[in-house]
Design a protein around this motif. Structure first.
Motif, PDB file in Angstrom:
ATOM      1  N   LEU A  46       0.838  -1.208   0.000  1.00  0.00           N
ATOM      2  CA  LEU A  46       0.000   0.000   0.000  1.00  0.00           C
ATOM      3  C   LEU A  46       0.875   1.261   0.000  1.00  0.00           C
ATOM      4  CD1 LEU A  46      -2.868   1.233   0.141  1.00  0.00           C
ATOM      5  CD2 LEU A  46      -2.748   1.027   2.634  1.00  0.00           C
ATOM      6  N   PHE A  49       2.716   1.617  -3.273  1.00  0.00           N
ATOM      7  CA  PHE A  49       1.774   2.178  -4.256  1.00  0.00           C
ATOM      8  C   PHE A  49       1.700   3.694  -4.129  1.00  0.00           C
ATOM      9  CE2 PHE A  49      -2.648   3.795  -4.307  1.00  0.00           C
ATOM     10  CZ  PHE A  49      -2.883   3.771  -5.678  1.00  0.00           C
ATOM     11  N   GLU A  50       1.509   4.171  -2.900  1.00  0.00           N
ATOM     12  CA  GLU A  50       1.388   5.622  -2.686  1.00  0.00           C
ATOM     13  C   GLU A  50       2.659   6.354  -3.113  1.00  0.00           C
ATOM     14  OE1 GLU A  50      -1.331   4.804   1.304  1.00  0.00           O
ATOM     15  OE2 GLU A  50       0.658   5.688   1.506  1.00  0.00           O
ATOM     16  N   ALA A  53       3.248   6.153  -7.031  1.00  0.00           N
ATOM     17  CA  ALA A  53       2.310   7.050  -7.724  1.00  0.00           C
ATOM     18  C   ALA A  53       2.739   8.500  -7.527  1.00  0.00           C
ATOM     19  CB  ALA A  53       0.892   6.835  -7.190  1.00  0.00           C
ATOM     20  N   SER A  54       3.169   8.834  -6.323  1.00  0.00           N
ATOM     21  CA  SER A  54       3.598  10.190  -6.031  1.00  0.00           C
ATOM     22  C   SER A  54       4.890  10.529  -6.795  1.00  0.00           C
ATOM     23  CB  SER A  54       3.796  10.308  -4.523  1.00  0.00           C
ATOM     24  OG  SER A  54       4.332  11.536  -4.176  1.00  0.00           O
ATOM     25  N   PHE A  76      -0.785  -1.887  -6.342  1.00  0.00           N
ATOM     26  CA  PHE A  76      -2.104  -1.870  -5.723  1.00  0.00           C
ATOM     27  C   PHE A  76      -2.802  -3.225  -5.899  1.00  0.00           C
ATOM     28  CE2 PHE A  76      -6.582  -0.836  -5.246  1.00  0.00           C
ATOM     29  CZ  PHE A  76      -6.527  -0.179  -4.032  1.00  0.00           C
ATOM     30  N   PHE A  79      -1.462  -5.400  -3.261  1.00  0.00           N
ATOM     31  CA  PHE A  79      -2.101  -5.045  -1.989  1.00  0.00           C
ATOM     32  C   PHE A  79      -3.461  -5.729  -1.871  1.00  0.00           C
ATOM     33  CE2 PHE A  79      -5.448  -2.191  -0.355  1.00  0.00           C
ATOM     34  CZ  PHE A  79      -5.180  -2.313   0.996  1.00  0.00           C
ATOM     35  N   ARG A  80      -4.238  -5.679  -2.948  1.00  0.00           N
ATOM     36  CA  ARG A  80      -5.577  -6.283  -2.921  1.00  0.00           C
ATOM     37  C   ARG A  80      -5.543  -7.782  -2.692  1.00  0.00           C
ATOM     38  NH1 ARG A  80      -8.727  -3.782  -7.935  1.00  0.00           N
ATOM     39  NH2 ARG A  80      -9.797  -2.062  -6.916  1.00  0.00           N
TER      40      ARG A  80
ATOM     41  N   ALA B  53      -3.319   9.143  -4.489  1.00  0.00           N
ATOM     42  CA  ALA B  53      -2.496   8.076  -3.901  1.00  0.00           C
ATOM     43  C   ALA B  53      -1.525   8.667  -2.883  1.00  0.00           C
ATOM     44  CB  ALA B  53      -1.729   7.328  -4.994  1.00  0.00           C
ATOM     45  N   ALA B  56      -3.261   9.719   0.311  1.00  0.00           N
ATOM     46  CA  ALA B  56      -3.697   8.599   1.159  1.00  0.00           C
ATOM     47  C   ALA B  56      -2.742   8.423   2.338  1.00  0.00           C
ATOM     48  CB  ALA B  56      -3.774   7.306   0.343  1.00  0.00           C
ATOM     49  N   SER B  66      -6.535   2.980   2.988  1.00  0.00           N
ATOM     50  CA  SER B  66      -6.789   2.058   1.881  1.00  0.00           C
ATOM     51  C   SER B  66      -8.052   2.455   1.119  1.00  0.00           C
ATOM     52  CB  SER B  66      -6.816   0.602   2.339  1.00  0.00           C
ATOM     53  OG  SER B  66      -7.708   0.417   3.384  1.00  0.00           O
ATOM     54  N   ALA B  69      -6.794   5.008  -1.307  1.00  0.00           N
ATOM     55  CA  ALA B  69      -5.994   4.328  -2.330  1.00  0.00           C
ATOM     56  C   ALA B  69      -6.912   3.649  -3.353  1.00  0.00           C
ATOM     57  CB  ALA B  69      -5.065   3.307  -1.678  1.00  0.00           C
ATOM     58  N   GLU B  70      -8.024   3.110  -2.874  1.00  0.00           N
ATOM     59  CA  GLU B  70      -8.999   2.474  -3.770  1.00  0.00           C
ATOM     60  C   GLU B  70      -9.574   3.515  -4.756  1.00  0.00           C
ATOM     61  OE1 GLU B  70     -10.121  -0.867  -4.967  1.00  0.00           O
ATOM     62  OE2 GLU B  70      -9.956  -1.207  -2.815  1.00  0.00           O
ATOM     63  N   ALA B  72      -8.016   6.268  -5.741  1.00  0.00           N
ATOM     64  CA  ALA B  72      -6.929   6.584  -6.675  1.00  0.00           C
ATOM     65  C   ALA B  72      -6.890   5.544  -7.785  1.00  0.00           C
ATOM     66  CB  ALA B  72      -5.593   6.615  -5.936  1.00  0.00           C
TER      67      ALA B  72
END
Lengths: 245, 245
Positions: A46, A49-50, A53-54, A76, A79-80, B53, B56, B66, B69-70, B72
Motif C-alpha cells: 500500500l 503504491f502511494e 504514484a507520487s 495496488f 495489496f488487494r 495516492a 492517502a 486504503s 488508495a482504492e 486513486a
C-alpha cells in the motif's frame, strides 16, 4: 538485471519441514505469525503504491510518468491480493496492517527522493531487498501462504525500466553516479534499521525464521547465509545500475 | 450530496446539432479538438491518481488510507480508458497529454494539501468542478466521445466518503470550518486560473464550446448560464461539507 540472474533462494535446513496449511487453524502462534507476514506485506504494498504514484509526478516526460503510474497500479493489485487473503482468513485487514504503520512511515520519511532518479532507485533497490527478504521467509511457511507471497514478490517490470533510465542518466552525466551510490547505501541502511525494529516488536513474525516451540527454524549458520544472499543480490542490483554498492 | 441532487446539465441552444462521430475522420479541426479534450482529461486523471495516492499517506487510520488508495485506483482506470481511446484513434497519448502538463503541475503545486482534510476537500471540490466542466463540454461533442467523457466523469465514491469525514471533523472541532472554507475558495480560484490559461492556449479545445467555422457553439447567454450552473454546483458541494462557499 532480471530475476533470472538473481541468487537462488536458500533451502531451509535438512531437519526443517514446512508447516501444513492446516496449522493456520490448529496452531494459534503460527496463525498469528502468518497474519503478521501478510499484514506487513500488505501495508508495504500500500505504501509502495502511494510512493510510486507520487514519484511518477517527478518524471521528465509524460510517457515515463504513465509508465511509473502503471507500476504503482500493479503494486495496488498486490495489496488487494493480500488484503483479500486476510479477509478470507477471517482477519480484519486494518488490524493486521496497523502495527507496521510507524515503521513504514519512518522508512519513507527518512528516504524521500529529491528527484526522479532517486525515486527510481528507491523503487528498484529498496523494494528489491524487501522482496528478497520476504521470499526468504516464504521458505518457512505453508504452501498456500508461500504461493501468495511469491506472487506479490514478482518483478513488476521495475527492474528493466529503472536500469535503462538510470544507466542513461549516468551515461549523460557520470558525476551523478557518486551521489546515487550513496543514496543506495542509505536506502539499505534505513530498510535494515526498520526490519530490526519490526523483528524486535513482532515475536510471532520473527519466530517464522528462528523457529518456536515445537517448530524448528533456521540455525545461526543458515541465518548467516541468508544475510549473505540478501547482500549479494543487493550488490548485483547496484552493479546493474552502474553503481558501486 | 449525491450526483442525483446536482443541477441538471444545460442543453445546447436550439440551433445546435452535435457533430456526427464521422466528423472525427472528416473534420480535422473537430478531430484536433477531441484529441485535446481526451488529452486534457487523461492527464487530469493521471495527476489526480498521483495526488490521491500520495494524499492517502496522510490518512489518520489504515482503513481510511486504503479507502483513498482504492479511489486513486479508480482514477487510474479512467486514465486507461482515455489513453486507450486515443490509441484507438491512432493518436500518441503522450503527445496528446503533454500540452497540459504545465497547467496541471502549476495547479497541483499551488494547491498542496497541508493535511488530510485539505486533501479530501481537494479531491471532492477540485475534481467536482473539473468534472462538471467536462460534462458541460460533452454536450457539444459526438455521441461516442460524449459517452466516454460521461463514464470518466462519474462519481467514484469520493462524495459520500469525503462528506462523511469532513462533517465529522467539523463536528469534533467547529473552528476548522473557517480554514477549510478558505481552502475551498483557493481551489476554485486556482482551477479557474488554469482553465483560462488552457482555453487561451488551445484554440481547438475552446472552439468545442464557442463554435468554429461551419460549427455553431454556445452563445454568450448560454455561456453565462453554464458558469452559473458550475458556481451553483460548487456552492452545493461546499454546503454539503458544512462549509461556506
Amino acid at each position: 538485471m532480471t530475476a533470472e540472474q538473481e541468487m537462488p533462494l536458500g533451502e531451509p535446513a535438512d531437519d526443517f519441514t514446512a508447516p501444513d496449511p492446516s496449522a493456520l487453524e490448529t496452531d494459534p502462534v503460527y496463525r498469528e505469525a502468518v497474519i503478521d507476514l501478510l499484514g506487513v506485506l500488505a501495508y508495504g504494498e500500500l505504501t509502495a503504491f502511494e510512493r510510486t504514484a507520487s514519484d511518477a509526478a517527478l518524471a521528465p516526460t509524460v510517457g515515463d510518468e504513465s509508465a511509473l503510474a502503471e507500476m504503482a497500479n500493479a503494486e495496488f493489485r498486490h495489496f488487494r491480493h493480500l488484503r483479500d487473503r486476510l479477509i478470507q482468513m477471517g482477519v480484519d485487514p486494518e488490524a493486521a496492517m496497523t502495527p507496521f504503520k510507524t515503521s513504514y512511515a519512518e522508512f519513507h520519511s527518512h528516504t524521500m527522493p529529491s528527484d526522479w532518479l532517486e525515486g527510481l532507485i528507491k523503487a528498484y533497490v529498496g523494494d528489491g531487498i524487501g522482496m528478497d527478504f520476504y521470499r526468504e521467509i516464504s521458505r518457512y511457511v505453508d504452501a498456500s501462504t508461500r504461493e501468495l507471497v511469491e506472487t506479490v514478490c514478482e518483478d513488476l517490470g521495475h527492474s528493466a525500466f529503472v536500469v535503462d533510465r538510470v544507466r542513461a542518466a549516468i551515461d549523460a552525466d557520470p558525476r551523478v553516479a557518486g551521489r546515487l551510490a550513496l543514496w543506495g547505501r542509505r536506502l539499505v541502511g534505513e530498510a535494515l534499521s526498520q526490519a530490526q525494529r519490526v523483528a524486535a516488536e513482532r515475536d510471532a513474525l520473527s519466530s517464522l525464521i528462528v523457529g518456536g516451540v515445537d517448530r524448528p527454524g533456521a540455525d545461526l549458520a543458515e541465518m548467516g547465509r541468508m544475510l549473505a544472499r540478501l547482500t549479494e543480490n543487493h550488490t548485483r542490483r547496484m552493479t546493474a545500475l552502474g553503481l558501486a554498492a
